[in-house]
Design a protein around this motif. Structure first.
Motif, PDB file in Angstrom:
ATOM      1  N   GLY A 132       0.941   5.807  -4.138  1.00  0.00           N
ATOM      2  CA  GLY A 132       0.230   5.725  -5.407  1.00  0.00           C
ATOM      3  C   GLY A 132       0.713   4.626  -6.334  1.00  0.00           C
ATOM      4  N   VAL A 133       1.504   3.716  -5.815  1.00  0.00           N
ATOM      5  CA  VAL A 133       1.965   2.579  -6.619  1.00  0.00           C
ATOM      6  C   VAL A 133       1.672   1.332  -5.807  1.00  0.00           C
ATOM      7  CG1 VAL A 133       3.979   1.425  -7.598  1.00  0.00           C
ATOM      8  CG2 VAL A 133       3.810   3.910  -7.679  1.00  0.00           C
ATOM      9  N   GLU A 134       1.201   0.301  -6.461  1.00  0.00           N
ATOM     10  CA  GLU A 134       0.908  -0.918  -5.710  1.00  0.00           C
ATOM     11  C   GLU A 134       2.207  -1.610  -5.336  1.00  0.00           C
ATOM     12  OE1 GLU A 134      -2.079  -3.526  -6.681  1.00  0.00           O
ATOM     13  OE2 GLU A 134      -3.471  -2.016  -7.441  1.00  0.00           O
ATOM     14  N   THR A 135       2.207  -2.207  -4.169  1.00  0.00           N
ATOM     15  CA  THR A 135       3.371  -2.958  -3.728  1.00  0.00           C
ATOM     16  C   THR A 135       3.614  -4.098  -4.721  1.00  0.00           C
ATOM     17  OG1 THR A 135       2.690  -2.471  -1.492  1.00  0.00           O
ATOM     18  CG2 THR A 135       4.352  -4.169  -1.775  1.00  0.00           C
ATOM     19  N   PRO A 136       4.848  -4.239  -5.174  1.00  0.00           N
ATOM     20  CA  PRO A 136       5.115  -5.291  -6.157  1.00  0.00           C
ATOM     21  C   PRO A 136       4.838  -6.681  -5.588  1.00  0.00           C
ATOM     22  CG  PRO A 136       7.144  -4.310  -5.354  1.00  0.00           C
ATOM     23  CD  PRO A 136       6.035  -3.505  -4.777  1.00  0.00           C
ATOM     24  N   ASP A 137       4.518  -7.592  -6.480  1.00  0.00           N
ATOM     25  CA  ASP A 137       4.279  -8.971  -6.040  1.00  0.00           C
ATOM     26  C   ASP A 137       5.570  -9.561  -5.507  1.00  0.00           C
ATOM     27  OD1 ASP A 137       1.668  -8.851  -6.774  1.00  0.00           O
ATOM     28  OD2 ASP A 137       2.034  -9.575  -8.810  1.00  0.00           O
ATOM     29  N   SER A 138       5.423 -10.531  -4.660  1.00  0.00           N
ATOM     30  CA  SER A 138       6.621 -11.146  -4.102  1.00  0.00           C
ATOM     31  C   SER A 138       6.549 -12.645  -4.321  1.00  0.00           C
ATOM     32  CB  SER A 138       6.699 -10.822  -2.627  1.00  0.00           C
ATOM     33  OG  SER A 138       5.561 -11.341  -1.969  1.00  0.00           O
ATOM     34  N   ALA A 139       7.711 -13.252  -4.275  1.00  0.00           N
ATOM     35  CA  ALA A 139       7.792 -14.694  -4.514  1.00  0.00           C
ATOM     36  C   ALA A 139       7.628 -15.458  -3.209  1.00  0.00           C
ATOM     37  CB  ALA A 139       9.134 -15.015  -5.155  1.00  0.00           C
ATOM     38  N   ALA A 198      16.803  19.605   1.406  1.00  0.00           N
ATOM     39  CA  ALA A 198      15.488  20.222   1.623  1.00  0.00           C
ATOM     40  C   ALA A 198      14.533  19.885   0.476  1.00  0.00           C
ATOM     41  CB  ALA A 198      15.640  21.736   1.764  1.00  0.00           C
ATOM     42  N   GLU A 199      15.066  19.942  -0.729  1.00  0.00           N
ATOM     43  CA  GLU A 199      14.241  19.649  -1.908  1.00  0.00           C
ATOM     44  C   GLU A 199      13.876  18.163  -1.936  1.00  0.00           C
ATOM     45  OE1 GLU A 199      14.717  19.700  -6.744  1.00  0.00           O
ATOM     46  OE2 GLU A 199      16.287  20.635  -5.537  1.00  0.00           O
ATOM     47  N   LEU A 200      14.871  17.314  -1.678  1.00  0.00           N
ATOM     48  CA  LEU A 200      14.633  15.865  -1.671  1.00  0.00           C
ATOM     49  C   LEU A 200      13.620  15.489  -0.601  1.00  0.00           C
ATOM     50  CD1 LEU A 200      15.435  12.999  -2.667  1.00  0.00           C
ATOM     51  CD2 LEU A 200      17.185  12.998  -0.880  1.00  0.00           C
ATOM     52  N   ALA A 201      13.748  16.107   0.580  1.00  0.00           N
ATOM     53  CA  ALA A 201      12.858  15.771   1.696  1.00  0.00           C
ATOM     54  C   ALA A 201      11.399  16.016   1.322  1.00  0.00           C
ATOM     55  CB  ALA A 201      13.247  16.577   2.934  1.00  0.00           C
ATOM     56  N   LEU A 202      11.143  17.084   0.592  1.00  0.00           N
ATOM     57  CA  LEU A 202       9.765  17.373   0.167  1.00  0.00           C
ATOM     58  C   LEU A 202       9.250  16.284  -0.771  1.00  0.00           C
ATOM     59  CD1 LEU A 202       9.920  21.227  -0.490  1.00  0.00           C
ATOM     60  CD2 LEU A 202       8.787  20.040   1.411  1.00  0.00           C
ATOM     61  N   LEU A 203      10.087  15.882  -1.721  1.00  0.00           N
ATOM     62  CA  LEU A 203       9.691  14.845  -2.678  1.00  0.00           C
ATOM     63  C   LEU A 203       9.459  13.510  -1.970  1.00  0.00           C
ATOM     64  CD1 LEU A 203      12.197  15.676  -5.577  1.00  0.00           C
ATOM     65  CD2 LEU A 203       9.745  16.192  -5.495  1.00  0.00           C
ATOM     66  N   LEU A 204      10.359  13.180  -1.039  1.00  0.00           N
ATOM     67  CA  LEU A 204      10.234  11.910  -0.321  1.00  0.00           C
ATOM     68  C   LEU A 204       8.991  11.910   0.563  1.00  0.00           C
ATOM     69  CD1 LEU A 204      13.947  11.208   0.762  1.00  0.00           C
ATOM     70  CD2 LEU A 204      12.698  10.265  -1.196  1.00  0.00           C
ATOM     71  N   ALA A 205       8.729  13.035   1.200  1.00  0.00           N
ATOM     72  CA  ALA A 205       7.556  13.126   2.076  1.00  0.00           C
ATOM     73  C   ALA A 205       6.275  12.933   1.269  1.00  0.00           C
ATOM     74  CB  ALA A 205       7.545  14.479   2.798  1.00  0.00           C
ATOM     75  N   ALA A 206       6.238  13.524   0.079  1.00  0.00           N
ATOM     76  CA  ALA A 206       5.043  13.377  -0.768  1.00  0.00           C
ATOM     77  C   ALA A 206       4.862  11.915  -1.175  1.00  0.00           C
ATOM     78  CB  ALA A 206       5.174  14.271  -2.002  1.00  0.00           C
ATOM     79  N   LEU A 207       5.956  11.266  -1.563  1.00  0.00           N
ATOM     80  CA  LEU A 207       5.882   9.845  -1.946  1.00  0.00           C
ATOM     81  C   LEU A 207       5.485   8.968  -0.758  1.00  0.00           C
ATOM     82  CD1 LEU A 207       9.078   9.301  -4.142  1.00  0.00           C
ATOM     83  CD2 LEU A 207       6.699   9.296  -4.917  1.00  0.00           C
ATOM     84  N   ALA A 263       5.750  -0.139  -0.282  1.00  0.00           N
ATOM     85  CA  ALA A 263       5.016   0.678  -1.266  1.00  0.00           C
ATOM     86  C   ALA A 263       5.796   1.963  -1.554  1.00  0.00           C
ATOM     87  CB  ALA A 263       3.617   1.005  -0.750  1.00  0.00           C
ATOM     88  N   PHE A 264       6.378   2.526  -0.505  1.00  0.00           N
ATOM     89  CA  PHE A 264       7.195   3.730  -0.686  1.00  0.00           C
ATOM     90  C   PHE A 264       8.383   3.438  -1.600  1.00  0.00           C
ATOM     91  CE2 PHE A 264      11.120   5.806   0.645  1.00  0.00           C
ATOM     92  CZ  PHE A 264      10.833   7.107   0.251  1.00  0.00           C
ATOM     93  N   CYS A 265       9.067   2.311  -1.358  1.00  0.00           N
ATOM     94  CA  CYS A 265      10.245   1.975  -2.176  1.00  0.00           C
ATOM     95  C   CYS A 265       9.847   1.765  -3.639  1.00  0.00           C
ATOM     96  CB  CYS A 265      10.953   0.737  -1.625  1.00  0.00           C
ATOM     97  SG  CYS A 265      11.821   1.067  -0.081  1.00  0.00           S
ATOM     98  N   ALA A 266       8.689   1.137  -3.857  1.00  0.00           N
ATOM     99  CA  ALA A 266       8.213   0.935  -5.231  1.00  0.00           C
ATOM    100  C   ALA A 266       7.927   2.289  -5.888  1.00  0.00           C
ATOM    101  CB  ALA A 266       6.960   0.058  -5.230  1.00  0.00           C
ATOM    102  N   ALA A 267       7.319   3.185  -5.122  1.00  0.00           N
ATOM    103  CA  ALA A 267       6.998   4.514  -5.651  1.00  0.00           C
ATOM    104  C   ALA A 267       8.281   5.299  -5.935  1.00  0.00           C
ATOM    105  CB  ALA A 267       6.123   5.280  -4.661  1.00  0.00           C
ATOM    106  N   LEU A 268       9.267   5.132  -5.064  1.00  0.00           N
ATOM    107  CA  LEU A 268      10.553   5.826  -5.239  1.00  0.00           C
ATOM    108  C   LEU A 268      11.232   5.338  -6.526  1.00  0.00           C
ATOM    109  CD1 LEU A 268      12.625   7.773  -4.027  1.00  0.00           C
ATOM    110  CD2 LEU A 268      13.553   5.854  -2.718  1.00  0.00           C
TER     111      LEU A 268
END
Lengths: 340, 247
Positions: B91-98, B77-86, B42-47
């Motif tokens: 907030g994004v559904e995990t993509p469907d898988s095959a 430092a800036e990236l870490a804040l964004l990644l932590a929030a994600l 889910a994190f990777c999809a949100a990213l």
């Protein structure tokens, strides 16, 4: 317009490399690319090749090649010396930090000194991109020339020479301890182990290759958390410490994930220096923060840009001056780290 | 490459760990478990959806994801804040898988360790295979080699430790198990996993730029045992699409 080069003798560990295969690490594809991207960029710069062009990385012994069709400009970066032999028997000595035009029929013989070296080619080596890169990835056998080291008889295509001979001062990497950022698994090591890691002089072990450098030194004990982790992402520069307490510094062909605790990771500005370490060389580490890493990156870029601005057309007087003053005087950084 | 079954870990806030000055690892839990992995995906999809300037690529692992970035474009430092929030609230559904059904042959030298694997689990080879082909495994991550997919989680009753001494050469296409994981080797290599069969499926194809790896993280896999004759009929004559049975 293009030129062709025939490999007469393949050298040892000579592969086609560019600046790496990005965007496929989620599929387990190694970054690959030049171990020292700064020197490959320098070799390219001496030929007028476009940014990102592929050249030859010479890891252990240099090749011998002939311009079999057309004229190609070749750039030499690293510790190389050699000879160009013209079809009429005329010979010209040549060494690194030169861009030379090989005319059809000319033979180039090279000898590798310390560290590793690169050959750049006018227009870059013309090979198909595999997953967005021309870099050779030996373990899976793709990229470069059929995914392998050069062999005698291989023919390489590149762009035709457009300029004349050029030279530049030697491009020397900074010296001093290798800089790293702590983590991601520094909590697997006791304060004593962390201290030992930065205080020790590490020797490069014999089974080191494009995947990694094995270091020999004091044993780094793990905390109760141990040396194994649930596998997570790995990248060139990462310093893994398996259960035996002897670090492995990953290099360009490393796996994209790993199951050993990583005490730290070498900063991007110092990755090129790792390229020149060979078995028996000695190195040490120093911890830095992200700010210092950014300063080092900026400085490395400025050094390269400054070097590039000094590429000049070869004049006979300048040439002689260069060899007597610069190259001989400034080629090594002393015994301390064994890198250039 | 350790795939040990970790002790259960209390769910913690994800941690953002530096991996040098051009990568960061977003750590959720040191655990191989479906719910942890769902968070990673889910994190990777949100990213992917967030399109953060300077972020170049990312790779999910079992309980973490590693993000590569250009430090000239974004500071850690800036990236870490964004990644932590994600990571806290993707907030994004995990993509469907095959769902894939992949043939493999567990006969003779293809399955050099099958008898021992079954014996360690107190089963006959036949019963071990019968249980194995009933599993629907999930692709946790790819690593080790291009296209090498870690499939899990095997139940305790089918798990075996890896070999004490790795083999110097495992043939490409080998299907193997170790600890709670199963995998197929796209390329010949040394390896310490135990061989239970061989697949004719193209596991990694560099000529397929759009989808070089047969399997992606999150995909599900069922193994289908085939005879050696069927294996030979399929070898070199099957494509990635032949085994996808459900999008």
């Amino acid at each position: 317009m293009s030129a062709r080069l025939k490999i007469l003798r393949p050298g040892v560990g000579v592969t086609v490399q560019d600046f790496g295969r990005r965007n496929f690490r989620a599929l387990g594809v190694a970054l690959s690319g030049a171990l020292d991207p700064v020197l490959l960029a320098a070799a390219n710069g001496l030929t007028g090749a476009p940014k990102g062009a592929a050249g030859l990385e010479i890891l252990l012994a240099a090749p011998e090649l002939r311009a079999s069709e057309g004229a190609a400009q070749i750039g030499l970066a690293g510790d190389l010396v050699g000879m160009i032999e013209r079809p009429d028997g005329e010979r010209q000595q040549i060494s690194s930090w030169r861009g030379v035009v090989l005319r059809e029929g000319d033979t180039l013989t090279l000898k590798l000194g310390r560290g590793l070296a690169y050959l750049g080619f006018s227009g870059g080596l013309d090979l198909p991109e595999i997953l967005g890169s021309r870099s050779t990835f030996l373990r899976a056998g793709f990229g470069g020339v059929e995914g392998r080291c050069l062999r005698a008889g291989d023919a390489l295509a590149c762009g035709a020479a457009e300029g004349g001979d050029v030279f530049a001062p030697p491009l020397i990497h900074e010296a001093g301890p290798i800089r790293f950022i702590l983590g991601p698994q520094d909590d697997h090591f006791s304060p004593e182990s962390l201290q030992k890691f930065v205080q020790a002089r590490w020797r490069v072990g014999p089974d080191s290759d494009r995947m990694g450098l094995r270091l020999i030194g004091p044993r780094l004990a793990h905390t109760m958390k141990g040396g194994n982790i649930v596998s997570d992402g790995a990248t060139p520069g990462a310093i893994q410490v398996p259960g035996d307490g002897q670090p492995i510094v990953l290099r360009a062909d490393c796996q994209t994930s790993g199951g050993y605790a990583k005490i730290g990771c070498v900063i991007s500005a110092d990755l090129p220096r790792l390229a020149h370490l060979a078995p028996g060389d000695v190195l040490s580490f120093i911890e830095v923060d992200h700010e210092k890493a950014a300063t080092a990156r900026r400085r490395a870029r400025e050094m390269f840009d400054g070097w590039r601005a000094r590429i000049s057309p070869t004049g006979w007087l300048d040439e002689r001056k260069l060899w007597t003053e610069n190259l001989i005087g400034g080629a090594t950084s002393g015994e301390n780290e064994g890198f250039r | 490459m350790s795939d040990r079954r970790a002790e259960p870990e209390k769910p913690l806030a994800p941690r953002i760990l530096a991996l040098g000055d051009a990568a960061a690892t977003v750590h959720f839990a040191a655990q191989i478990a479906p719910d942890v992995h769902a968070r990673v995906r889910a994190f990777c999809a949100a990213l992917a959806a967030a399109r953060i300037v300077g972020v170049e690529e990312w790779a999910p692992a079992f309980g973490s994801a590693t993000v590569w970035y250009d430090p000239d474009q974004i500071a850690f430092a800036e990236l870490a804040l964004l990644l932590a929030a994600l990571a806290r609230a993707p907030g994004v559904e995990t993509p469907d898988s095959a769902l894939f059904e992949i043939p493999f042959c567990a006969e003779g030298d293809f399955a050099a360790d099958l008898d021992e694997v079954a014996r360690l689990n107190g089963l006959t080879a036949q019963d071990w295979l019968k249980n194995f082909v009933e599993l629907t495994l999930e692709v946790y991550m790819l690593g080790f080699q291009p296209g090498f997919a870690y499939l899990g989680v095997l139940p305790e009753a089918l798990s075996v430790p890896r070999l004490a001494t790795p083999r110097p050469k495992i043939p490409a296409g080998s299907v193997a198990v170790a600890d709670s994981m199963c995998a197929a080797y796209p390329y010949q290599s040394p390896g310490g996993w135990r061989l239970i069969g061989r697949t004719p499926a193209p596991l990694f194809d560099v000529t397929n730029e759009g989808r070089p790896a047969l399997l992606s993280p999150g995909d599900r896999v069922r193994w289908r045992a085939v005879s050696r004759a069927e294996f030979l009929a399929l070898e070199g004559r099957c494509g990635a699409d032949d085994f996808r049975i459900e999008e």
